[in-house]
Design a protein around this motif. Structure first.
Motif, PDB file in Angstrom:
ATOM      1  N   ALA A 161       0.838  -1.210   0.000  1.00 21.47           N
ATOM      2  CA  ALA A 161       0.000   0.000   0.000  1.00 21.47           C
ATOM      3  C   ALA A 161       0.870   1.255   0.000  1.00 21.47           C
ATOM      4  O   ALA A 161       0.478   2.291  -0.539  1.00 21.47           O
ATOM      5  CB  ALA A 161      -0.925  -0.016   1.212  1.00 21.47           C
ATOM      6  N   MET A 162       2.049   1.145   0.607  1.00 16.76           N
ATOM      7  CA  MET A 162       2.949   2.309   0.651  1.00 16.76           C
ATOM      8  C   MET A 162       3.837   2.379  -0.585  1.00 16.76           C
ATOM      9  O   MET A 162       4.647   3.304  -0.714  1.00 16.76           O
ATOM     10  CB  MET A 162       3.840   2.227   1.910  1.00 16.76           C
ATOM     11  N   GLY A 163       3.736   1.378  -1.446  1.00 19.01           N
ATOM     12  CA  GLY A 163       4.562   1.360  -2.648  1.00 19.01           C
ATOM     13  C   GLY A 163       6.020   1.103  -2.358  1.00 19.01           C
ATOM     14  O   GLY A 163       6.917   1.585  -3.051  1.00 19.01           O
ATOM     15  N   THR A 164       6.255   0.333  -1.309  1.00 18.82           N
ATOM     16  CA  THR A 164       7.652   0.042  -0.959  1.00 18.82           C
ATOM     17  C   THR A 164       7.837  -1.466  -0.784  1.00 18.82           C
ATOM     18  O   THR A 164       6.873  -2.234  -0.799  1.00 18.82           O
ATOM     19  CB  THR A 164       8.068   0.817   0.324  1.00 18.82           C
ATOM     20  N   VAL A 165       9.084  -1.868  -0.630  1.00 24.41           N
ATOM     21  CA  VAL A 165       9.385  -3.289  -0.440  1.00 24.41           C
ATOM     22  C   VAL A 165      10.192  -3.439   0.845  1.00 24.41           C
ATOM     23  O   VAL A 165      11.218  -2.773   1.031  1.00 24.41           O
ATOM     24  CB  VAL A 165      10.190  -3.858  -1.633  1.00 24.41           C
ATOM     25  N   ALA A 166       9.712  -4.300   1.732  1.00 22.42           N
ATOM     26  CA  ALA A 166      10.377  -4.487   3.028  1.00 22.42           C
ATOM     27  C   ALA A 166      11.392  -5.621   2.944  1.00 22.42           C
ATOM     28  O   ALA A 166      11.028  -6.743   2.580  1.00 22.42           O
ATOM     29  CB  ALA A 166       9.331  -4.818   4.093  1.00 22.42           C
ATOM     30  N   PRO A 167      12.666  -5.346   3.314  1.00 24.66           N
ATOM     31  CA  PRO A 167      13.629  -6.449   3.428  1.00 24.66           C
ATOM     32  C   PRO A 167      13.297  -7.242   4.701  1.00 24.66           C
ATOM     33  O   PRO A 167      13.320  -6.669   5.790  1.00 24.66           O
ATOM     34  CB  PRO A 167      14.989  -5.752   3.564  1.00 24.66           C
ATOM     35  N   VAL A 168      12.960  -8.506   4.574  1.00 22.23           N
ATOM     36  CA  VAL A 168      12.580  -9.279   5.761  1.00 22.23           C
ATOM     37  C   VAL A 168      13.503 -10.482   5.952  1.00 22.23           C
ATOM     38  O   VAL A 168      13.972 -11.093   4.990  1.00 22.23           O
ATOM     39  CB  VAL A 168      11.109  -9.784   5.694  1.00 22.23           C
ATOM     40  N   ALA A 169      13.754 -10.791   7.212  1.00 16.60           N
ATOM     41  CA  ALA A 169      14.432 -12.045   7.566  1.00 16.60           C
ATOM     42  C   ALA A 169      13.420 -12.866   8.346  1.00 16.60           C
ATOM     43  O   ALA A 169      12.614 -12.312   9.107  1.00 16.60           O
ATOM     44  CB  ALA A 169      15.669 -11.768   8.416  1.00 16.60           C
ATOM     45  N   LEU A 170      13.420 -14.161   8.154  1.00 11.47           N
ATOM     46  CA  LEU A 170      12.506 -15.011   8.910  1.00 11.47           C
ATOM     47  C   LEU A 170      13.208 -15.469  10.182  1.00 11.47           C
ATOM     48  O   LEU A 170      14.325 -16.004  10.123  1.00 11.47           O
ATOM     49  CB  LEU A 170      12.076 -16.224   8.083  1.00 11.47           C
ATOM     50  N   ARG A 171      12.555 -15.227  11.325  1.00  4.49           N
ATOM     51  CA  ARG A 171      13.168 -15.641  12.598  1.00  4.49           C
ATOM     52  C   ARG A 171      12.822 -17.097  12.876  1.00  4.49           C
ATOM     53  O   ARG A 171      11.664 -17.450  13.060  1.00  4.49           O
ATOM     54  CB  ARG A 171      12.696 -14.769  13.753  1.00  4.49           C
ATOM     55  N   MET A 172      13.873 -17.882  12.888  1.00  3.29           N
ATOM     56  CA  MET A 172      13.727 -19.320  13.079  1.00  3.29           C
ATOM     57  C   MET A 172      13.812 -19.647  14.565  1.00  3.29           C
ATOM     58  O   MET A 172      14.664 -19.115  15.272  1.00  3.29           O
ATOM     59  CB  MET A 172      14.868 -19.968  12.297  1.00  3.29           C
ATOM     60  N   ASN A 173      12.917 -20.494  15.032  1.00  4.07           N
ATOM     61  CA  ASN A 173      13.030 -21.020  16.389  1.00  4.07           C
ATOM     62  C   ASN A 173      13.794 -22.339  16.288  1.00  4.07           C
ATOM     63  O   ASN A 173      13.249 -23.331  15.818  1.00  4.07           O
ATOM     64  CB  ASN A 173      11.635 -21.246  16.979  1.00  4.07           C
ATOM     65  N   PRO A 174      15.065 -22.357  16.696  1.00  7.39           N
ATOM     66  CA  PRO A 174      15.888 -23.545  16.435  1.00  7.39           C
ATOM     67  C   PRO A 174      15.610 -24.701  17.386  1.00  7.39           C
ATOM     68  O   PRO A 174      16.188 -25.764  17.247  1.00  7.39           O
ATOM     69  CB  PRO A 174      17.308 -23.022  16.614  1.00  7.39           C
ATOM     70  N   ASP A 175      14.729 -24.486  18.366  1.00  7.13           N
ATOM     71  CA  ASP A 175      14.423 -25.507  19.365  1.00  7.13           C
ATOM     72  C   ASP A 175      15.693 -25.980  20.077  1.00  7.13           C
ATOM     73  O   ASP A 175      16.015 -27.171  20.113  1.00  7.13           O
ATOM     74  CB  ASP A 175      13.667 -26.687  18.733  1.00  7.13           C
ATOM     75  N   VAL A 176      16.391 -25.010  20.616  1.00  2.46           N
ATOM     76  CA  VAL A 176      17.606 -25.287  21.389  1.00  2.46           C
ATOM     77  C   VAL A 176      17.420 -24.628  22.752  1.00  2.46           C
ATOM     78  O   VAL A 176      17.044 -23.457  22.823  1.00  2.46           O
ATOM     79  CB  VAL A 176      18.850 -24.685  20.688  1.00  2.46           C
ATOM     80  N   ASP A 177      17.667 -25.368  23.798  1.00  4.27           N
ATOM     81  CA  ASP A 177      17.541 -24.803  25.141  1.00  4.27           C
ATOM     82  C   ASP A 177      18.831 -24.071  25.485  1.00  4.27           C
ATOM     83  O   ASP A 177      19.896 -24.670  25.543  1.00  4.27           O
ATOM     84  CB  ASP A 177      17.265 -25.928  26.147  1.00  4.27           C
ATOM     85  N   ALA A 178      18.706 -22.779  25.719  1.00  2.21           N
ATOM     86  CA  ALA A 178      19.899 -21.965  25.986  1.00  2.21           C
ATOM     87  C   ALA A 178      20.413 -22.163  27.413  1.00  2.21           C
ATOM     88  O   ALA A 178      21.408 -21.564  27.795  1.00  2.21           O
ATOM     89  CB  ALA A 178      19.599 -20.501  25.727  1.00  2.21           C
ATOM     90  N   GLY A 179      19.724 -22.955  28.208  1.00  2.68           N
ATOM     91  CA  GLY A 179      20.194 -23.251  29.562  1.00  2.68           C
ATOM     92  C   GLY A 179      20.147 -22.042  30.469  1.00  2.68           C
ATOM     93  O   GLY A 179      20.946 -21.886  31.374  1.00  2.68           O
ATOM     94  N   THR A 180      19.178 -21.183  30.234  1.00  3.43           N
ATOM     95  CA  THR A 180      19.122 -19.958  31.009  1.00  3.43           C
ATOM     96  C   THR A 180      17.788 -19.931  31.759  1.00  3.43           C
ATOM     97  O   THR A 180      17.061 -20.919  31.773  1.00  3.43           O
ATOM     98  CB  THR A 180      19.358 -18.750  30.074  1.00  3.43           C
TER      99      THR A 180
END
Ligand code: LLP
Length: 440
Positions: A161-180
């Motif tokens: 609608a704004m006549g623009t193009v958004a650069p997007v990255a897809l945020r992946m949930n890697p299913d890793v427990d960060a131990g926090t």
């Protein structure tokens, strides 16, 4: 061990000092931070007061860049504004060449106000409103990290609608427990963050076909206060595999955003090893041919800030000693919210060397959770004695509230051996200045 509830209790006051090179205990001036006596700051501006060190922030940034260089990693730092969004802090990282990671329209506006170029801003977050997305697009942010198919469609519609193009990255949930701590882990299946790996290839292809969006890469962030490289190694391996799989499917993947989460030592233990972290990145990504981004917050500012407080009184009750400070959970909520451990250092050299006994260190707020430390070994602290609550530069002032009608504390930045008032103590009347009363 739970990284957030670690008992730095084993560390003596001297151990805490030895682990913090920016602090010195001076025989006359008492506790100094970046060569400034903290008493001088409290005398000039009262307590509770946040004190930040520009030199410490810059040193952390330099150490990270040096570790990257040594491991042959070329990664762009996007400072996670949420950790400490003060304009004076953003200025420091802009001047050092960092971009910003923002998670709200407010943080975006702050980062822009601090002069960070829109192209150097990544917009993350699980619930960006249409207004926020519109603003980000109008500003021309460098990247929007998408956390759901629904959001991708929303961005596509708004950008078209704004006549623009958004650069997007897809945020992946890697299913890793960060131990926090469970309240700050983000990368395991079942929490609200990111997209399941299985959904990424389909959504990436869909993004390529949708108007108004251009998929540029993959993002991930597995949690905060991570102290070992193992979860990073596991998550980054999955991210790299995803980049390879997407490319095999004919997609173009230019960016890999590795998130933040680098943990610091709150006791006398070391934080995440920067060289091990940098090597982990190198092993996972060398030869991949992607632009790398990292989003550290706490690591850059956590140890570069403290909360200066005064003792109101010591209370003895049923064999227990309570040290009641003029700072409270409304100022620094981390101990109440995460059982986080923060060092508490007396400013007086006499107190520093005096005999110790256990005390609960609490604030005046009417909640049992308003406790900075339990059974902490501290000297007797008379009314008016001052303490520094250490490592409060990240997720400190930004998470504060006005609970119990407590005004916001002052903030000071030490730079070049001098201290500068960067936020005055809030006036009591400012608490209700915007409030409207009903007529009559
Ligand atoms: N990137 C994303 C997408 C994030 O969600 C976060 C933090 C960061 C980067 C920066 O993480 P850091 O490098 O600072 O660990 N209030 C909690 C921490 C919450 C972290 C939220 N996300 C605390 O006081 O420990």
């Amino acid at each position: 061990m739970d990284a957030m509830t670690n008992t730095g209790d084993a560390a003596s006051l001297a151990d805490l000092m030895a682990a913090r090179h920016a602090f010195k205990m001076h025989a006359q001036d008492g506790l100094c931070f970046e060569d400034v006596p903290l008493h001088a700051i409290a005398d000039a501006h009262g307590t509770p007061t946040w004190v930040y060190g520009a030199g410490s922030m810059a040193a952390q940034y330099s150490a990270l860049m040096a570790a990257f260089r040594a491991a042959n990693v070329s990664a762009h730092v996007h400072y996670a504004v949420k950790a400490n969004d003060h304009l004076a802090v953003l200025d420091i990282f802009r001047q050092l060449g960092a971009g910003a990671d923002v998670v709200s329209g407010g943080e975006l506006a702050r980062a822009r106000h601090a002069g960070i170029a829109a192209a150097d801003i990544v917009f993350s977050g699980v619930g960006k409103s249409a207004t926020e997305i519109g603003t980000a697009l109008a500003e021309g942010v460098g990247q929007i990290n998408v956390e759901s198919a629904e959001e991708l469609v929303m961005i596509s519609g708004i950008a078209s609608a704004m006549g623009t193009v958004a650069p997007v990255a897809l945020r992946m949930n890697p299913d890793v427990d960060a131990g926090t701590h469970e309240k700050i882990t983000t990368g395991v299946a079942g929490n609200k963050f990111g997209l399941a790996q299985a959904d990424i290839p389909g959504l990436y292809a869909r993004a390529r076909l949708l108007p108004g969006v251009r998929p540029v890469g993959i993002a991930l962030h597995i949690g905060s206060q991570i102290l070992s490289t193992a979860p990073y190694r596991a998550a980054y391996a999955k991210a790299t595999a995803m980049v390879i799989a997407l490319r095999a499917a004919g997609e173009s993947v230019a960016v890999l955003d590795l998130g933040g989460g680098l943990g610091i030592g709150y006791g006398d233990e070391p934080g995440l090893s920067l060289s091990a972290f940098a090597q982990t990145i190198n092993h996972a990504t060398s030869g991949l041919g992607v632009k790398l981004l990292v989003e550290p917050g706490r690591y850059l500012v956590g140890a570069a800030g403290l909360l200066l407080a005064s003792v109101i009184l010591q209370k003895h009750d049923q064999g227990k000693r309570f040290v009641v400070l003029d700072a409270a959970m409304n100022d620094l909520i981390r101990p109440a919210l995460y059982e986080a451990w923060h060092g508490i250092m007396p400013l007086s050299p006499v107190d520093y060397r005096a005999g110790l006994s256990p005390a609960d260190v609490v604030g005046p707020v009417c909640e049992s959770a308003d406790r900075f430390a339990a059974d902490r070994l501290l000297p007797a602290l008379v009314p008016g004695a001052r303490v520094a609550i250490l490592d409060a530069g990240a997720y400190g002032a930004v998470m504060s509230s006005h609970y119990n009608a407590r005004p916001r504390g002052a903030a000071i930045m030490i730079s070049g051996g001098r201290f500068h008032l960067i936020t005055p103590r809030q006036d009591i009347a400012a608490l209700w200045a915007d409030e409207q009363r009903l007529p009559g």
